[in-house]
Design an enzyme around this catalytic site. Structure first.
Site, PDB file in Angstrom:
ATOM      1  CG  ASP A  57      -1.961  -1.076   1.219  1.00 49.69           C
ATOM      2  OD1 ASP A  57      -2.292  -1.555   0.119  1.00 49.69           O
ATOM      3  OD2 ASP A  57      -2.448  -1.446   2.305  1.00 49.69           O
ATOM      4  CE1 TYR A 115       4.105  -6.158   3.466  1.00 50.48           C
ATOM      5  CE2 TYR A 115       3.279  -8.410   3.517  1.00 50.48           C
ATOM      6  CZ  TYR A 115       3.441  -7.207   2.857  1.00 50.48           C
ATOM      7  OH  TYR A 115       2.945  -7.058   1.584  1.00 50.48           O
TER       8      TYR A 115
END
Length: 274
Positions: A57, A115
């Protein structure tokens, strides 16, 4: 692979700060747009299309992103990564570039994405050199409580409560790891790995854990939200800049094509009939 084309694997690192995410968007600067434009310029092609492992994003960083691109087999590959880095902004680096093994698909062959989300609750905020990849949290965090809450979320679940829904797409994911720890320098790190993530999932999970960490919610609360299956207004999506894609894991080369076939069957929504 189609005759006359060669598939290349690209390993990328980027600072997400100046970008509106990975995916190309009209009128927006994106990582995909910058890299595709650089490829077209260097390889002198009218169009190229990258396929990526993780569509990060806006504001999210990467040190272990993976993509593939199909180029004409007469494009010289010698020094291609160096030439791309020569025209790309310094916020994006091509770390590796090589012909992909047979059956490789950067998105569908992947076994997992990992992540890391960095948080500091130090009273002075983030260290100046880490302010772009570390969230400064204004209140002390109870890391053991956050770690306990995280344990209830690991496994295969429907993460609809932590995702933005996409028509026809599944929100069932297998969360392989969600570890929360305080590193020796004091930074709190959430280390998250799953077979795949739906939109905003990692940051929503971190937001729920932050509510536990500052004592607003008990450790059992994120799991209760998960099992209700609907978004809870008390779950805030953590800011993008603390999140970095650090690794994409793939099976051995002989299993790449089979893995891609299985993943496509699960991830691609069926085409509406009629």
């Amino acid at each position: 692979m189609t005759d006359g084309l060669v598939r290349l694997r690209l390993d990328l690192s980027y600072d997400g700060t100046p970008f509106a995410g990975w995916a190309r968007q009209p009128g927006q600067r994106t990582v995909q747009g910058d890299v595709e434009d650089a490829l077209m310029r260097v390889a002198r092609l009218p169009a190229v299309r990258l396929t990526v492992a993780g569509r990060t994003d806006s504001g999210v960083h990467a040190v272990g992103q993976v993509a593939h691109v199909d180029l004409p087999d007469d494009v010289p590959l010698g020094g291609l990564a160096r030439r791309l880095n020569g025209v790309l902004d310094r916020a994006v680096r091509i770390i590796g570039l090589a012909p992909a093994p047979p059956g490789f698909d950067a998105r569908f062959s992947a076994l997992s994405r990992r992540y890391v989300y960095r948080i500091t609750d130090a009273p002075y905020g983030a260290e100046p050199l880490r302010r772009f990849d570390t969230l400064a949290w204004p209140r002390p965090l109870d890391v053991p409580a956050m770690a306990a809450a995280a344990l209830f979320l690991v496994g295969e679940h429907d993460f609809a409560a932590f995702c933005r829904r996409r028509e026809g797409a599944t929100t069932v994911r297998t969360l392989l790891r969600l570890d929360v720890l305080r590193r020796p320098e004091g930074v709190v790190v959430a280390d998250v790995e799953a077979d795949a993530f739906c939109h905003s999932m990692v940051r929503a999970l971190v937001g729920a854990l932050l509510a536990v960490g500052e004592g607003r919610k008990p450790p059992q609360w994120p799991a209760a939200v998960l099992h209700r299956g609907v978004r809870d207004p008390a779950v805030t999506v953590a800011p993008a800049h603390g999140l970095t894609l650090v690794d994409v894991r793939y099976p051995p080369d002989p299993e790449l094509a089979a893995r891609a076939e299985v993943t496509r069957a699960v991830r691609i929504p069926p085409t509406p009939s009629g």
